[in-house]
Motif scaffolding. Structure first.
Motif, PDB file in Angstrom:
ATOM      1  N   ILE A  88       0.941  -1.335   0.010  1.00 22.37           N
ATOM      2  CA  ILE A  88      -0.137   0.128  -0.113  1.00 22.37           C
ATOM      3  C   ILE A  88       0.807   1.305  -0.005  1.00 22.37           C
ATOM      4  O   ILE A  88       1.903   1.226   0.644  1.00 22.37           O
ATOM      5  N   ASN A  89       0.373   2.216  -0.586  1.00 20.05           N
ATOM      6  CA  ASN A  89       1.031   3.511  -0.950  1.00 20.05           C
ATOM      7  C   ASN A  89       2.316   3.713  -1.644  1.00 20.05           C
ATOM      8  O   ASN A  89       3.175   4.492  -1.804  1.00 20.05           O
ATOM      9  N   GLN A  90       2.663   2.331  -2.310  1.00 20.58           N
ATOM     10  CA  GLN A  90       3.525   2.040  -3.387  1.00 20.58           C
ATOM     11  C   GLN A  90       3.505   2.650  -4.677  1.00 20.58           C
ATOM     12  O   GLN A  90       2.101   2.208  -5.249  1.00 20.58           O
ATOM     13  N   LEU A  91       4.245   3.044  -5.471  1.00 20.61           N
ATOM     14  CA  LEU A  91       3.968   3.342  -6.748  1.00 20.61           C
ATOM     15  C   LEU A  91       4.414   1.843  -7.676  1.00 20.61           C
ATOM     16  O   LEU A  91       5.292   1.430  -7.369  1.00 20.61           O
ATOM     17  N   ILE A  92       3.638   1.440  -8.684  1.00 16.36           N
ATOM     18  CA  ILE A  92       3.873   0.414  -9.656  1.00 16.36           C
ATOM     19  C   ILE A  92       3.763   0.690 -10.835  1.00 16.36           C
ATOM     20  O   ILE A  92       3.049   1.978 -11.398  1.00 16.36           O
ATOM     21  N   ASP A  93       4.269   0.279 -12.067  1.00 13.17           N
ATOM     22  CA  ASP A  93       4.332   0.642 -13.275  1.00 13.17           C
ATOM     23  C   ASP A  93       3.105   0.030 -13.785  1.00 13.17           C
ATOM     24  O   ASP A  93       2.850  -1.409 -13.633  1.00 13.17           O
ATOM     25  N   ILE A  94       2.225   0.629 -14.727  1.00 11.97           N
ATOM     26  CA  ILE A  94       0.986  -0.036 -15.249  1.00 11.97           C
ATOM     27  C   ILE A  94       1.089   0.412 -16.727  1.00 11.97           C
ATOM     28  O   ILE A  94       1.849   1.296 -17.194  1.00 11.97           O
ATOM     29  N   ILE A  95       0.235  -0.339 -17.499  1.00 19.50           N
ATOM     30  CA  ILE A  95      -0.317   0.176 -19.005  1.00 19.50           C
ATOM     31  C   ILE A  95      -1.513  -0.043 -18.855  1.00 19.50           C
ATOM     32  O   ILE A  95      -2.432  -0.800 -18.687  1.00 19.50           O
ATOM     33  N   TYR A  96      -2.298   1.194 -19.375  1.00 21.45           N
ATOM     34  CA  TYR A  96      -3.903   1.324 -19.312  1.00 21.45           C
ATOM     35  C   TYR A  96      -4.330   1.637 -20.866  1.00 21.45           C
ATOM     36  O   TYR A  96      -3.246   2.159 -21.665  1.00 21.45           O
ATOM     37  N   LEU A  97      -5.231   1.153 -21.023  1.00 20.56           N
ATOM     38  CA  LEU A  97      -5.946   1.159 -22.362  1.00 20.56           C
ATOM     39  C   LEU A  97      -7.202   1.983 -21.954  1.00 20.56           C
ATOM     40  O   LEU A  97      -8.084   1.165 -21.342  1.00 20.56           O
ATOM     41  N   LYS A  98      -7.776   3.029 -22.590  1.00 27.35           N
ATOM     42  CA  LYS A  98      -9.065   3.637 -22.124  1.00 27.35           C
ATOM     43  C   LYS A  98     -10.118   3.223 -23.166  1.00 27.35           C
ATOM     44  O   LYS A  98      -9.789   2.883 -24.380  1.00 27.35           O
ATOM     45  N   LYS A  99     -10.994   2.400 -22.797  1.00 29.42           N
ATOM     46  CA  LYS A  99     -12.222   2.002 -23.571  1.00 29.42           C
ATOM     47  C   LYS A  99     -13.883   2.674 -23.047  1.00 29.42           C
ATOM     48  O   LYS A  99     -14.032   2.361 -22.147  1.00 29.42           O
ATOM     49  N   GLY A 100     -14.025   3.762 -23.714  1.00 33.93           N
ATOM     50  CA  GLY A 100     -15.164   4.486 -23.349  1.00 33.93           C
ATOM     51  C   GLY A 100     -14.662   5.236 -22.110  1.00 33.93           C
ATOM     52  O   GLY A 100     -13.698   6.087 -22.072  1.00 33.93           O
ATOM     53  N   ASN A 101     -15.603   5.024 -21.034  1.00 28.41           N
ATOM     54  CA  ASN A 101     -15.399   5.419 -19.639  1.00 28.41           C
ATOM     55  C   ASN A 101     -14.494   4.543 -18.726  1.00 28.41           C
ATOM     56  O   ASN A 101     -14.357   4.840 -17.702  1.00 28.41           O
ATOM     57  N   GLN A 102     -14.095   3.346 -19.328  1.00 25.27           N
ATOM     58  CA  GLN A 102     -13.583   2.351 -18.734  1.00 25.27           C
ATOM     59  C   GLN A 102     -12.017   2.225 -18.918  1.00 25.27           C
ATOM     60  O   GLN A 102     -11.799   2.557 -19.987  1.00 25.27           O
ATOM     61  N   TYR A 103     -11.179   1.630 -18.043  1.00 25.87           N
ATOM     62  CA  TYR A 103      -9.726   1.607 -18.022  1.00 25.87           C
ATOM     63  C   TYR A 103      -9.432  -0.104 -18.150  1.00 25.87           C
ATOM     64  O   TYR A 103      -9.851  -0.675 -17.302  1.00 25.87           O
ATOM     65  N   GLU A 104      -8.638  -0.521 -19.138  1.00 25.99           N
ATOM     66  CA  GLU A 104      -8.268  -1.734 -18.919  1.00 25.99           C
ATOM     67  C   GLU A 104      -6.967  -1.588 -18.626  1.00 25.99           C
ATOM     68  O   GLU A 104      -5.905  -0.995 -19.097  1.00 25.99           O
ATOM     69  N   ILE A 105      -6.473  -2.097 -17.225  1.00 31.90           N
ATOM     70  CA  ILE A 105      -5.195  -1.776 -16.841  1.00 31.90           C
ATOM     71  C   ILE A 105      -4.439  -3.349 -16.469  1.00 31.90           C
ATOM     72  O   ILE A 105      -4.967  -4.169 -16.196  1.00 31.90           O
ATOM     73  N   MET A 106      -3.189  -3.069 -16.831  1.00 38.61           N
ATOM     74  CA  MET A 106      -2.422  -4.322 -16.643  1.00 38.61           C
ATOM     75  C   MET A 106      -1.038  -3.917 -15.736  1.00 38.61           C
ATOM     76  O   MET A 106      -0.382  -2.614 -16.398  1.00 38.61           O
ATOM     77  N   MET A 107      -0.363  -4.622 -15.104  1.00 36.95           N
ATOM     78  CA  MET A 107       0.779  -4.191 -14.168  1.00 36.95           C
ATOM     79  C   MET A 107       1.733  -4.434 -15.281  1.00 36.95           C
ATOM     80  O   MET A 107       1.904  -5.362 -16.068  1.00 36.95           O
ATOM     81  N   ASN A 108       2.586  -3.514 -15.518  1.00 38.46           N
ATOM     82  CA  ASN A 108       3.776  -3.690 -16.475  1.00 38.46           C
ATOM     83  C   ASN A 108       4.908  -4.306 -15.935  1.00 38.46           C
ATOM     84  O   ASN A 108       6.175  -3.764 -15.376  1.00 38.46           O
ATOM     85  N   SER A 109       4.723  -5.349 -15.878  1.00 37.67           N
ATOM     86  CA  SER A 109       6.133  -6.259 -14.927  1.00 37.67           C
ATOM     87  C   SER A 109       5.908  -7.365 -16.123  1.00 37.67           C
ATOM     88  O   SER A 109       5.105  -8.162 -16.670  1.00 37.67           O
TER      89      SER A 109
END
Length: 139
Positions: A88-109
């Protein structure tokens, strides 16, 4: 015929794992290719309990992340991948793709992008292989 039921179960389970592995791999590749890389802060966790058919239960911790997208919109969303609740409170690398008002998010690892889908694919190959060998032996 009843001697072949086990072989068919292995084949069906193997096919399911193969499908899941390739689906996850293709989804990850689509997000990685078309998505936007950024950092997100883990602001909370949702604790979910899952019980299997034998009554054994497991607890999973799904991170809630907050990030600002390329348009300056701050977003908070639950990730679909379980993580260590001590992060908790840590920064992580992500990749997001916005589809409409939603986001598909994947941890960038490396694990989530490559190894996680490969676990399903290898499990599917092994299970299907066992089913095929069993079927060949019994026929």
């Amino acid at each position: 015929m009843e001697n072949l039921i086990g072989a068919f179960v292995f084949l069906i389970v193997g096919g399911g794992f193969l499908y899941a592995g390739y689906y996850i791999r293709n989804s990850n590749l689509r997000i990685e290719t078309n998505g936007i890389k950024t950092k997100a802060e883990i602001v909370d966790f949702i604790k979910e309990r899952s019980e299997d058919i034998d009554g054994y239960s497991s607890v999973y911790h799904f991170p809630i992340v907050r990030f600002t997208d390329i348009n300056g919109i701050e977003t908070t969303q639950k990730l679909n991948s379980s993580s260590d609740p001590k992060r908790i409170n840590q920064l992580i690398d992500i990749i997001y793709l916005k589809k409409g008002n939603q986001y598909e998010i994947m941890m960038n690892s490396e694990f989530w992008k490559n190894y996680f889908p490969m676990i399903f694919i290898i499990g599917g190959v092994l299970s299907s292989g066992i089913g095929m060998v069993w079927l060949i032996i019994k026929i």
